[in-house]
Design an enzyme around this catalytic site. Structure first.
Site, mmCIF file in Angstrom:
data_model
loop_
_atom_site.group_PDB
_atom_site.id
_atom_site.type_symbol
_atom_site.label_atom_id
_atom_site.label_comp_id
_atom_site.label_asym_id
_atom_site.label_seq_id
_atom_site.Cartn_x
_atom_site.Cartn_y
_atom_site.Cartn_z
ATOM 1 N N LYS A 19 -2.037 3.238 -2.547
ATOM 2 C CA LYS A 19 -0.763 2.511 -2.589
ATOM 3 C C LYS A 19 0.288 3.476 -3.143
ATOM 4 C CE LYS A 19 1.024 -2.119 -3.536
ATOM 5 N NZ LYS A 19 1.032 -2.729 -2.196
HETATM 6 C C1 LIG Z 1 0.612 -3.700 -1.285
HETATM 7 C C2 LIG Z 1 0.418 -3.593 0.177
HETATM 8 C C3 LIG Z 1 -0.172 -4.616 0.944
HETATM 9 C C4 LIG Z 1 -0.572 -5.945 0.342
HETATM 10 O O1 LIG Z 1 -1.587 -5.780 -0.586
HETATM 11 P P1 LIG Z 1 -1.874 -6.909 -1.680
HETATM 12 O O2 LIG Z 1 -2.968 -6.368 -2.503
HETATM 13 O O3 LIG Z 1 -2.260 -8.127 -0.948
HETATM 14 O O4 LIG Z 1 -0.587 -7.082 -2.418
HETATM 15 C C5 LIG Z 1 -0.371 -4.399 2.273
HETATM 16 N N1 LIG Z 1 -0.002 -3.226 2.859
HETATM 17 C C6 LIG Z 1 0.561 -2.229 2.164
HETATM 18 C C7 LIG Z 1 0.929 -0.973 2.848
HETATM 19 C C8 LIG Z 1 0.787 -2.373 0.806
HETATM 20 O O5 LIG Z 1 1.339 -1.372 0.121
#
Ligand SMILES: *Cc1c(COP(=O)(O)O)cnc(C)c1O
Length: 321
Positions: free
Chosen positions: A170
């Site tokens: 992330k």
């Molecule tokens: C944060 C994010 C999500 C959603 O993830 P969650 O854990 O459900 O918040 C989906 N795709 C991307 C690229 C993200 O950065």
């Protein structure tokens, strides 16, 4: 086109403090020197977490706090950032921050690990160096239990891949891929977009994972389809199986499967449960928010607010000060 009908942060109070490297710092004092940006730009991983007010209004329930913090540490590991806090430490810091800031209503929480120091002049300088760790919170809005939906395109921009910029991390920098795709879609009159992998399989929407319902089965791209391993996606899979008794299949998904789906929706911390009304102007067959999406909207709402007492391990309760 309803570009930002639901701003993540409604205009309103800025909290008094944020947490920075182990100390509670006044919000406006947490600055980075302009010359540090060149070295620090892009070298950052983060989390987005929500806390929802409970049904009786007595507490805040942080949704899956521990899983988010574990994923932050995973992102740091993959980015070769040394870990100098445990998930438990960061959870305690988050809870203390919410208490100090007297967070009352629905709240968004953003932990970030990043390099901003003036001693990091090149990427090599960050090798073995502990990053700064920041946690901030802000009041947020919710779309759950509202009539809503997005018209999306399939993007001509390709989703990043694990051997280029791994979507499993992330990372802030990964979002340039999403940003190009989303802005392109908006210029073309769509609300949002869904990206495909280099081999043409469905990956995800910018910051949200994709589900479709077809012939009574729920289908979602697998974790090797260029997606972030979304914690909301995991929750939705479990709610579908354990509460709705539906079959959920994680596999590669073709673009044309979206064209003949009964229902399509996206999910994520920010997106919550977002119905997709059409893809490339082909309407989902249910027309409007479909029955499975509607049930999930209600279930997710009730679980995150502890109206539904199930899944207690998903909620960290922060009592009002
Ligand atoms: C944060 C994010 C999500 C959603 O993830 P969650 O854990 O459900 O918040 C989906 N795709 C991307 C690229 C993200 O950065």
């Amino acid at each position: 086109m309803a570009a930002s009908a639901f701003p993540l942060f409604p205009a309103g109070a800025i909290p008094a403090h944020l947490w920075l490297d182990g100390a509670f710092v006044p919000w406006h004092d947490a600055t980075v020197h302009v010359t540090a940006m060149g070295a620090g730009a892009g070298v950052a991983v983060f989390e987005g977490i929500r806390a929802y007010g409970s049904g009786d209004g007595e507490a805040l329930n942080v949704f899956r706090l521990h899983e988010h913090l574990e994923r932050l540490l995973d992102s740091m590991t993959m980015m070769r950032m040394p870990l100098h806090h445990s998930a438990d430490d960061l959870a305690a810091a988050t809870i203390e921050l919410l208490r100090r800031n007297e967070a009352r209503g629905d709240t968004y929480i953003r932990p970030v690990a990043y390099y901003s120091g003036l001693e990091h002049n090149s990427f090599g300088d960050t090798l073995g160096a502990p990053p700064s760790l920041l946690i901030w919170n802000r009041p947020t809005g919710t779309q759950l239990l509202t009539e809503r939906g997005k018209h999306v395109s399939i993007s001509s921009w390709t989703r990043i891949a694990d051997n280029q910029m791994p979507p499993r991390i992330k990372a802030m920098s990964n979002y340039q891929n999403n940003r190009l795709a989303q802005l392109d879609a908006r210029v073309s009159g769509y609300d949002d977009t869904i990206m495909l992998t280099a081999t043409g399989k469905v990956a995800e929407a910018p910051g949200a994972c994709v589900f479709l319902v077809r012939r009574g089965e729920v289908i979602t791209p697998s974790v090797t389809s260029g997606i972030l391993e979304s914690i909301t996606r995991d929750a939705i899979i479990r709610l579908c199986r354990e509460r709705l008794g539906l079959t959920v299949i994680e596999r590669e998904v073709d673009r044309t499967e979206l064209y003949v789906a009964d229902e399509i929706f996206c999910c994520g911390t920010a997106a919550e449960v977002t119905p997709v009304l059409s893809v490339d102007r082909i309407a989902a067959r249910a027309g409007g928010m479909g029955p499975v999406t509607r049930q999930l909207d209600r279930l997710y709402h009730d679980v995150v607010r502890r109206i539904d007492e199930g899944y207690a391990e998903w909620r960290t309760e922060v009592e009002r000060a």
